[in-house]
Design a protein around this motif. Structure first.
Motif, PDB file in Angstrom:
ATOM      1  N   ASP A 223     -52.387  -1.064  49.114  1.00 37.03           N
ATOM      2  CA  ASP A 223     -52.233  -2.492  48.820  1.00 37.03           C
ATOM      3  C   ASP A 223     -50.833  -3.004  49.124  1.00 37.03           C
ATOM      4  N   THR A 224     -50.035  -2.168  49.777  1.00 38.51           N
ATOM      5  CA  THR A 224     -48.678  -2.575  50.148  1.00 38.51           C
ATOM      6  C   THR A 224     -48.729  -3.669  51.217  1.00 38.51           C
ATOM      7  N   PHE A 225     -48.002  -4.756  50.988  1.00 44.91           N
ATOM      8  CA  PHE A 225     -47.932  -5.814  51.992  1.00 44.91           C
ATOM      9  C   PHE A 225     -46.951  -5.409  53.087  1.00 44.91           C
ATOM     10  N   VAL A 226     -47.374  -5.577  54.336  1.00 46.25           N
ATOM     11  CA  VAL A 226     -46.567  -5.086  55.459  1.00 46.25           C
ATOM     12  C   VAL A 226     -45.517  -6.102  55.903  1.00 46.25           C
ATOM     13  N   GLY A 227     -45.621  -7.362  55.440  1.00 45.78           N
ATOM     14  CA  GLY A 227     -44.674  -8.394  55.853  1.00 45.78           C
ATOM     15  C   GLY A 227     -45.051  -8.980  57.197  1.00 45.78           C
ATOM     16  N   GLU A 228     -44.290  -9.997  57.607  1.00 48.43           N
ATOM     17  CA  GLU A 228     -44.566 -10.654  58.884  1.00 48.43           C
ATOM     18  C   GLU A 228     -44.373  -9.688  60.037  1.00 48.43           C
ATOM     19  N   ARG A 229     -45.415  -9.530  60.858  1.00 45.86           N
ATOM     20  CA  ARG A 229     -45.419  -8.605  61.999  1.00 45.86           C
ATOM     21  C   ARG A 229     -45.185  -7.158  61.582  1.00 45.86           C
TER      22      ARG A 229
END
Length: 724
Positions: free
Chosen positions: A603-609
């Motif tokens: 569920d870790t958000f990878v961020g923009e790009r």
């Protein structure tokens, strides 16, 4: 000839295949020269028809467009190596002569003639004004009525609300016309001694009731109008975004991302503003103008003619100023867009700016763009205030005429005092809005130009192509494929090869040799200009595009991750995949361990790009995405470049699992990683120079071996520097 022309090789001389007029002479002065290309020769003619140059087609080897300052020239190269300058032309004709160069080269090689001689529109063909963008819409010649009717077509799902809006607007207009009548009655009662408290209370009560009703209708109108405008603009945004998503990649090659995004947001927003504010204002005040004119003529037609006389003058001022104002405001938008483009570019490239100490250079460019915007905005506003001042003068003239001539009529008993004040109030209702009609025209022009740009995208042919739907086995055949992003400069030239299902093919060559173009063609991001690509023996242009792409997986050198969770990115190619499937794919990609090490795991958000992940982590997530997608044809584009040795080992293990049983095309930064490929195809200047296994190519002592040796020398030099 047709814009897209395909002619098979002729058996003998035929008439002209290409005819173009150049606008410069040999010494770069303005003048006319005609290029005439036939099956047997290339000729250049003077205006009178005299032949200035003739080169037999059999003597030619190549032709190319050579860019010059503010123009270009067509260069012919013979088989003996001689370069012959044929014609010189301005930038306006550069695109056409670039295509002509491609056609001449095709004819010289005995190939199919395939050229597009349609000129790129930089000026409006009607008014000759410069267009805001190539092949774009001319705001001055825009058919606003047709565009408005097309916008009205989006009212279909909201017919009830549209009818309600029209009825409410007309009722509200009628209510707004009643208060001056009540004031006339009150003043006349006072003037003629008929006034008493009951009458006054009745008129005041009626006035209050009208105000309450008008306010209620105004609220209903405003809310309904907001609903309609928001719904229509939202539908247009959705429609244009959907259209953009399905456009061919060639469109994105020509248009900056910012310009495309502007069509989805800014252009639809301008339309929204006009629908919310401008159109209701125009509609209601047009009704008021019509009703007031009728009231005035019924009351005293002589006075009506006198006080409405300035209106034609105001309309004349509006017509003379509004056209120029629309163009000026459009120029302001252009200058603003150029400033924003520079700002966006310089901020995204701030590291490069600082690395080359170019802060002052970028600041000077910004100041230049800023001043251009300032000057354009200043001229448009000065023009606007001039027109507004003249229209205000006309308003005051109408008021003065009323107080002069109307006052005389009231004093001589030809007009009651109540009628005098009623007319004064009606004049305020008419002349006030007329002053702002120039602003309405500005809103209207901007909105229609924005709507036309939106419709331009909607009218483009989508990439979606229906055809055969079939399960792909994985056989890929290139048959004499020729392709170029600029068709006059082909990147792939007559390439032919066949790959059996399950084979792994390595694509090798210098930068610019055509490796990435080859995989772009396999993925059908582009289609061949000449020749064919067959999948399991069927030309892939006959296959359903979406069905075909669903059976292809791509792992890029710079993997793109969406701003969501790791699990969402892995499951992107297979919506509805279970968590167990996502985790299995991550394990196969050697990504499971690093994912679990994250505080939020999958569920870790990878961020923009994917900015919150390292390069190796992003690559393994993209491999997991491809594994879960389960493609029949796999494309690996430099999948292990720019990572450390340990990460590369993990990625190679993951790729080993991924390629099993799939037809794979791999481009590798390190040539040693292609040892396991069944075959290597070496590309050189768009052509296949060598083909075979790693060992066979090393034994040939050709291009591939030189590439390997060069890379080994570079690695050794880098290693020596690292040791020091």
């Amino acid at each position: 000839m047709n814009p897209e022309t395909a002619l098979q090789e002729a058996s003998g001389p035929v008439g002209p295949l290409i005819e173009l007029d150049a606008d410069l002479t040999e010494d770069a002065h303005y003048g006319t020269r005609r290029l005439v290309v036939s099956q047997d020769a290339v000729r250049v003619l003077a205006p009178g028809g005299a032949e200035l140059l003739r080169v037999p087609m059999s003597d030619l080897k190549t032709a190319r467009h050579e860019p010059l300052v503010s123009g270009g020239r067509l260069l012919l190269r013979t088989k003996t190596g001689e370069e012959i300058p044929a014609v010189t032309y301005s930038l306006t004709h550069a695109h056409q002569f670039s295509e002509a160069a491609r056609g001449i080269e095709q004819l010289a090689k005995g190939e199919v003639l395939l050229v597009n001689l349609e000129p790129e529109l930089t000026r409006c063909p009607k008014c000759k004004r410069l267009l805001p963008e190539k092949d774009g819409v001319c705001p001055a010649c825009l058919n606003k009525g047709r565009t408005m009717l097309r916008i009205a077509g989006y009212l279909g799902p909201y017919k009830t609300a549209a009818v309600l809006l029209g009825v409410v607007a007309m009722v509200q207009t009628g209510l707004n016309l009643l208060p001056p009548q009540i004031q006339r009655l009150i003043v006349d009662d006072i003037q003629f001694g008929r006034a008493d408290l009951p009458n006054l209370a009745t008129w005041i009560g009626a006035w209050l009731a009208i105000v309450v009703l008008a306010t209620a209708f105004d609220v209903v109108r405003g809310r309904t109008n907001a609903y309609l405008a928001a719904s229509i603009s939202a539908d247009l945004r959705s429609a244009v975004y959907r259209a953009v998503e399905y456009l061919n990649l060639k469109y994105f090659d020509k248009k900056p991302v910012g310009a495309i995004a502007s069509r989805v947001t800014n252009d639809t927003e301008r339309l929204w503003f006009f629908l919310v504010d401008g159109l209701p204002y125009l509609f209601i005040n047009s009704l008021i103008l019509l009703a007031v004119t009728v009231f005035l003529f019924v009351t005293k037609w002589q006075l009506a003619l006198a006080i409405l006389a300035p209106i034609p003058v105001m309309l004349l001022i509006g017509v003379s100023f509004w056209g120029r104002l629309g163009n000026m405001f459009h120029r302001v938008s252009q200058k603003m867009a150029r400033l924003h483009m520079h700002l966006n570019e310089s901020l995204h490239g701030i590291r490069v700016v600082k690395a080359f100490v170019k802060e002052k250079h970028e600041y000077d460019r910004f100041v230049k763009r800023n001043h251009e915007w300032r000057d354009a905005a200043m001229r448009s506003e000065q023009h606007w205030y001039t027109s507004f001042g003249l229209m205000t003068f006309c308003v005051l003239m109408g008021t003065i005429v009323h107080w002069g001539y109307g006052g005389y009529l009231a004093m001589t008993g030809q007009l009651t005092l109540g009628q005098f004040f009623m007319i004064h109030l009606y004049l305020q209702m008419v002349y006030g809005p007329l002053q702002w009609f120039a602003q309405i025209n500005n809103w209207f022009s901007r909105a229609m130009a924005g709507a036309e740009r939106v419709f331009e995208v909607l009218d483009m042919t989508p990439e979606t192509k229906t055809g055969l739907k079939r399960e792909v086995e994985g056989e890929v055949s290139f048959e004499n494929v020729r392709f170029g992003y600029d068709k006059s400069n082909p990147v792939i030239k007559g390439v032919s090869f066949t790959v059996k299902p399950g084979e792994m093919i390595g694509l090798v060559g210098h930068s610019g040799a055509g490796k990435s173009t080859t995989i772009n063609l396999i993925a059908r991001f582009y289609e061949p200009d000449v020749g064919s690509i067959k999948i399991d023996g069927v030309d892939y242009r006959d296959l359903d595009l979406a069905d075909y792409r669903r059976q292809i997986g791509i792992v890029l050198q710079e993997p793109f991750l969406f701003n969501g969770t790791i699990a969402e990115n892995i499951a992107y190619g297979k919506p509805g995949a279970s968590f167990e499937e996502v985790m299995t794919a991550a394990k196969a990609a050697n990504a499971h361990d690093f994912i679990l090490a994250k505080p939020d795991g999958y569920d870790t958000f990878v961020g923009e790009r994917g900015s919150r992940l390292s390069g190796g982590e992003r690559q393994r997530v993209s491999i997991a995405r491809a594994i879960l997608h389960d493609p029949k044809i796999l494309i690996l584009d430099e999948a292990t470049s720019s990572v450390d040795v340990e990460t590369e080992k993990q990625i190679q293990e993951a790729i080993g699992r991924l390629v099993s049983g799939r037809t794979t095309f791999a481009i590798a930064h390190r040539l040693s990683t292609l040892r396991n490929a069944n075959r290597l195809i070496v590309l050189e200047r768009g052509e296949i120079s060598e083909e075979g296994t790693h060992e066979e190519l090393m034994a040939k002592n050709g291009t591939f071996k030189k590439l390997v040796e060069t890379q080994s020398q570079i690695n050794a030099a880098v290693g020596a520097v690292a040791v020091e």
